[in-house]
Design a protein around this motif. Structure first.
Motif, PDB file in Angstrom:
ATOM      1  N   THR A 199       1.125  -1.360  -0.014  1.00 15.36           N
ATOM      2  CA  THR A 199       0.213   0.124   0.238  1.00 15.36           C
ATOM      3  C   THR A 199       0.946   1.393   0.239  1.00 15.36           C
ATOM      4  O   THR A 199       1.630   1.018   0.674  1.00 15.36           O
ATOM      5  N   LEU A 200       0.330   2.014  -0.709  1.00 15.74           N
ATOM      6  CA  LEU A 200       1.093   3.400  -0.871  1.00 15.74           C
ATOM      7  C   LEU A 200       0.868   4.217   0.281  1.00 15.74           C
ATOM      8  O   LEU A 200      -0.642   4.741   0.125  1.00 15.74           O
ATOM      9  N   PRO A 201       1.515   5.173   1.185  1.00 18.19           N
ATOM     10  CA  PRO A 201       1.108   6.695   1.582  1.00 18.19           C
ATOM     11  C   PRO A 201       1.442   7.346   0.608  1.00 18.19           C
ATOM     12  O   PRO A 201       1.329   7.341  -0.379  1.00 18.19           O
ATOM     13  N   ASP A 202       0.261   8.057   1.010  1.00 16.07           N
ATOM     14  CA  ASP A 202       0.182   9.456   0.233  1.00 16.07           C
ATOM     15  C   ASP A 202       1.379  10.480   0.273  1.00 16.07           C
ATOM     16  O   ASP A 202       1.394  11.493   1.367  1.00 16.07           O
ATOM     17  N   SER A 203       1.780  10.241  -1.088  1.00 15.32           N
ATOM     18  CA  SER A 203       3.511  10.887  -1.289  1.00 15.32           C
ATOM     19  C   SER A 203       3.460  12.494  -1.963  1.00 15.32           C
ATOM     20  O   SER A 203       4.423  12.927  -2.064  1.00 15.32           O
ATOM     21  N   GLY A 204       1.899  12.397  -2.761  1.00  8.05           N
ATOM     22  CA  GLY A 204       2.495  13.320  -4.460  1.00  8.05           C
ATOM     23  C   GLY A 204       2.761  12.952  -4.871  1.00  8.05           C
ATOM     24  O   GLY A 204       2.589  13.737  -6.316  1.00  8.05           O
ATOM     25  N   LEU A 205       3.416  11.931  -4.708  1.00  6.86           N
ATOM     26  CA  LEU A 205       4.415  11.453  -6.024  1.00  6.86           C
ATOM     27  C   LEU A 205       3.201  10.160  -7.206  1.00  6.86           C
ATOM     28  O   LEU A 205       2.091  10.285  -6.722  1.00  6.86           O
ATOM     29  N   LEU A 206       3.866  10.102  -8.323  1.00  2.77           N
ATOM     30  CA  LEU A 206       2.163   9.924  -9.337  1.00  2.77           C
ATOM     31  C   LEU A 206       2.790   8.658  -9.131  1.00  2.77           C
ATOM     32  O   LEU A 206       3.844   8.173  -9.589  1.00  2.77           O
ATOM     33  N   ALA A 207       1.621   7.740  -9.630  1.00  2.90           N
ATOM     34  CA  ALA A 207       1.880   6.134  -9.533  1.00  2.90           C
ATOM     35  C   ALA A 207       1.331   5.667 -10.311  1.00  2.90           C
ATOM     36  O   ALA A 207      -0.377   5.707 -10.207  1.00  2.90           O
ATOM     37  N   ARG A 208       1.559   4.550 -11.196  1.00  3.98           N
ATOM     38  CA  ARG A 208       0.615   3.812 -11.816  1.00  3.98           C
ATOM     39  C   ARG A 208       0.225   2.355 -11.421  1.00  3.98           C
ATOM     40  O   ARG A 208       1.572   2.065 -11.452  1.00  3.98           O
ATOM     41  N   PRO A 209      -0.587   2.024 -11.408  1.00  2.52           N
ATOM     42  CA  PRO A 209      -1.071   0.340 -10.798  1.00  2.52           C
ATOM     43  C   PRO A 209      -0.631  -0.478 -11.672  1.00  2.52           C
ATOM     44  O   PRO A 209      -1.068  -0.395 -13.477  1.00  2.52           O
ATOM     45  N   LEU A 210       0.326  -1.479 -11.237  1.00  9.10           N
ATOM     46  CA  LEU A 210       0.591  -2.651 -11.796  1.00  9.10           C
ATOM     47  C   LEU A 210       0.368  -4.186 -11.671  1.00  9.10           C
ATOM     48  O   LEU A 210      -0.921  -3.624 -10.851  1.00  9.10           O
ATOM     49  N   ALA A 211       0.109  -4.516 -12.004  1.00  9.84           N
ATOM     50  CA  ALA A 211      -0.318  -6.428 -11.845  1.00  9.84           C
ATOM     51  C   ALA A 211      -0.380  -6.193 -10.514  1.00  9.84           C
ATOM     52  O   ALA A 211       0.854  -6.326 -10.099  1.00  9.84           O
ATOM     53  N   PRO A 212      -1.006  -7.021  -9.425  1.00 11.37           N
ATOM     54  CA  PRO A 212      -1.135  -7.077  -8.458  1.00 11.37           C
ATOM     55  C   PRO A 212       0.043  -8.261  -8.023  1.00 11.37           C
ATOM     56  O   PRO A 212       0.092  -9.568  -8.629  1.00 11.37           O
ATOM     57  N   TYR A 213       1.010  -8.511  -7.015  1.00 11.01           N
ATOM     58  CA  TYR A 213       1.833  -9.295  -6.798  1.00 11.01           C
ATOM     59  C   TYR A 213       0.945 -10.560  -5.248  1.00 11.01           C
ATOM     60  O   TYR A 213       0.365 -10.077  -4.264  1.00 11.01           O
ATOM     61  N   ARG A 214       0.845 -11.497  -6.373  1.00  8.99           N
ATOM     62  CA  ARG A 214      -0.396 -13.267  -5.450  1.00  8.99           C
ATOM     63  C   ARG A 214       0.892 -13.791  -4.322  1.00  8.99           C
ATOM     64  O   ARG A 214       2.200 -13.773  -4.760  1.00  8.99           O
ATOM     65  N   MET A 215       0.406 -13.548  -3.280  1.00  2.00           N
ATOM     66  CA  MET A 215       1.150 -14.560  -2.538  1.00  2.00           C
ATOM     67  C   MET A 215       0.786 -15.687  -2.051  1.00  2.00           C
ATOM     68  O   MET A 215      -0.310 -16.281  -2.206  1.00  2.00           O
ATOM     69  N   LEU A 216       2.199 -17.084  -1.823  1.00  2.00           N
ATOM     70  CA  LEU A 216       1.715 -18.095  -1.614  1.00  2.00           C
ATOM     71  C   LEU A 216       2.189 -18.532   0.026  1.00  2.00           C
ATOM     72  O   LEU A 216       3.254 -17.884   0.637  1.00  2.00           O
ATOM     73  N   ALA A 217       1.828 -19.438   1.379  1.00  2.00           N
ATOM     74  CA  ALA A 217       2.211 -19.580   2.209  1.00  2.00           C
ATOM     75  C   ALA A 217       2.443 -21.256   1.567  1.00  2.00           C
ATOM     76  O   ALA A 217       2.391 -21.951   1.401  1.00  2.00           O
ATOM     77  N   CYS A 218       4.123 -20.693   1.820  1.00  2.00           N
ATOM     78  CA  CYS A 218       4.043 -23.153   2.250  1.00  2.00           C
ATOM     79  C   CYS A 218       5.031 -23.496   2.849  1.00  2.00           C
ATOM     80  O   CYS A 218       5.655 -22.628   3.008  1.00  2.00           O
ATOM     81  N   ALA A 219       5.675 -24.333   2.866  1.00  2.00           N
ATOM     82  CA  ALA A 219       6.809 -24.739   4.434  1.00  2.00           C
ATOM     83  C   ALA A 219       7.438 -26.692   3.538  1.00  2.00           C
ATOM     84  O   ALA A 219       6.345 -26.630   2.260  1.00  2.00           O
ATOM     85  N   ALA A 220       7.978 -26.781   3.532  1.00  2.00           N
ATOM     86  CA  ALA A 220       8.930 -28.392   2.951  1.00  2.00           C
ATOM     87  C   ALA A 220       8.334 -29.558   3.309  1.00  2.00           C
ATOM     88  O   ALA A 220       7.374 -29.480   4.395  1.00  2.00           O
ATOM     89  N   PRO A 221       7.868 -30.957   2.960  1.00  2.00           N
ATOM     90  CA  PRO A 221       7.287 -31.774   3.298  1.00  2.00           C
ATOM     91  C   PRO A 221       8.202 -32.079   4.335  1.00  2.00           C
ATOM     92  O   PRO A 221       7.321 -32.873   5.511  1.00  2.00           O
ATOM     93  N   SER A 222       9.254 -32.207   4.690  1.00  2.00           N
ATOM     94  CA  SER A 222       9.639 -32.425   6.004  1.00  2.00           C
ATOM     95  C   SER A 222       9.243 -31.606   7.393  1.00  2.00           C
ATOM     96  O   SER A 222       9.273 -32.324   8.515  1.00  2.00           O
ATOM     97  N   TYR A 223       8.500 -30.147   6.965  1.00  3.00           N
ATOM     98  CA  TYR A 223       8.885 -29.699   8.411  1.00  3.00           C
ATOM     99  C   TYR A 223       7.448 -30.214   8.175  1.00  3.00           C
ATOM    100  O   TYR A 223       6.883 -30.581   9.418  1.00  3.00           O
ATOM    101  N   LEU A 224       6.363 -30.752   7.702  1.00  2.00           N
ATOM    102  CA  LEU A 224       5.361 -30.814   7.680  1.00  2.00           C
ATOM    103  C   LEU A 224       4.862 -32.025   8.206  1.00  2.00           C
ATOM    104  O   LEU A 224       4.108 -32.735   8.898  1.00  2.00           O
ATOM    105  N   ALA A 225       5.679 -32.887   8.240  1.00  2.41           N
ATOM    106  CA  ALA A 225       6.009 -34.177   8.014  1.00  2.41           C
ATOM    107  C   ALA A 225       6.038 -34.483   9.825  1.00  2.41           C
ATOM    108  O   ALA A 225       5.144 -34.830  10.700  1.00  2.41           O
ATOM    109  N   ALA A 226       7.066 -33.585  10.473  1.00  2.20           N
ATOM    110  CA  ALA A 226       7.750 -33.183  10.992  1.00  2.20           C
ATOM    111  C   ALA A 226       6.209 -32.943  11.820  1.00  2.20           C
ATOM    112  O   ALA A 226       5.907 -32.627  13.890  1.00  2.20           O
ATOM    113  N   HIS A 227       5.347 -31.483  12.125  1.00  2.00           N
ATOM    114  CA  HIS A 227       4.985 -30.957  13.383  1.00  2.00           C
ATOM    115  C   HIS A 227       3.785 -30.456  12.197  1.00  2.00           C
ATOM    116  O   HIS A 227       2.402 -30.253  12.924  1.00  2.00           O
ATOM    117  N   GLY A 228       3.543 -31.094  11.291  1.00  4.45           N
ATOM    118  CA  GLY A 228       1.349 -31.370  10.850  1.00  4.45           C
ATOM    119  C   GLY A 228       1.259 -30.534  10.160  1.00  4.45           C
ATOM    120  O   GLY A 228       1.988 -29.297   9.949  1.00  4.45           O
TER     121      GLY A 228
END
Length: 296
Positions: A147-176
């Protein structure tokens, strides 16, 4: 009076041979031509022209000054021509800033396309997850994720950034494997230092958006370091999908909470307002908005 204007009037007066002829050539009055020359003489403390009723002649000092004035005025014309040309031709150097992940995985792959169409523009890309000052640090263009603060700069929107939550199989095997966002309270969630607050992760599900407090034994200011930590089994990360896609496809990392999606992050191309727009910058902005301004 502007000194450079007075120098130009002085040169024209010398070349025309009289104030009257110079006045006609410059669309000025003869007294105004005389005032420009007098202003120069007063500022310099010397006599440049010997006046007569009809003509004038250069003094020795005036002759030397006339020759130097021609050089100075020619350089000014050349500088103006270069500046004007830069508005018409995409040529020169652009200084660009982007976050490490976005710059590496989103921006760099498309720069060759820009260079193919604008071979006389060179690009200086500086990658940092710290927020830079567009104006004070002299950047032509800055890519900002979040999110951009109100800075007075010229801002052009681009495609949003998709996020992903993930873990290694070894971690999930050990901790569920967590099945709801609230389950993350029982897991090691590796934090990204530049998020505020980094101790809270957000997820969108059927019931709306949830804010989930998280904790972990490691936080880092570079996403690539968190990726490596996740690959080693240290915990769960939430990072841009472009950073972990190859690992997910290869099975080295496994997405968690498939029924919930972390909110996408807005991305903007930011430039300073009021700065003289050159064709090199305009062409770059147009290209980026066209290529990165849509969903992949």
């Amino acid at each position: 009076m502007d000194k450079f204007t007075s120098m130009a009037v002085f040169v024209k007066a010398v070349e025309c041979g009289s104030f009257a002829a110079a006045a006609e050539a410059l669309s000025l009055s003869a007294p105004m031509v005389g005032k420009h020359v007098q202003q120069l003489e007063k500022a310099l403390g010397v006599t440049l022209l010997n006046r007569s009723t009809r003509r004038h002649s250069l003094t020795e000092v005036g002759r030397n000054y006339y020759e130097r004035c021609k050089i100075v005025l020619a350089e000014m014309e050349m500088a103006d021509a270069i500046a004007q040309e830069s508005r018409l031709l995409a040529r020169g150097h652009l200084r660009i800033s982007a976050s490490i992940n976005y710059g590496t995985h989103c921006l760099v792959p498309v720069l060759s396309g820009y260079r193919a169409g604008h071979p006389e523009v060179t690009l200086g890309l500086e990658l940092s997850d710290s927020v830079v000052d567009v104006i004070a640090e002299g950047y032509d263009a800055v890519f900002r994720v979040g999110t951009l603060p109100d800075s007075g700069l010229l801002a052009r929107p681009l495609a949003p950034y998709r996020m992903l939550a993930c873990a290694a199989p070894s971690y999930l095997a050990a901790h569920g494997t967590p099945t709801t966002p609230k389950d993350l309270a029982q897991h090691q969630c590796l934090g990204f230092t530049h998020w505020s607050p980094r101790e809270v992760w957000y997820f969108d599900g059927a019931a709306g958006r949830e804010a989930v407090p998280v904790h972990g034994a490691l936080s880092a200011n570079v996403g690539q370091a968190l990726r490596v930590a996740a690959l080693s089994g240290m915990g769960i990360i939430m990072q841009p999908a472009v950073l972990v896609t190859d690992d997910v496809e290869a099975g080295r990392l496994v997405p968690v909470l498939p029924g919930y999606a972390p909110p996408t992050l807005p991305v903007h191309l930011v430039t300073a307002p009021g700065r003289l727009r050159t064709q090199k910058l305009q062409s770059f902005v147009d290209y980026v908005v066209n290529v990165l301004g849509r969903e992949a």
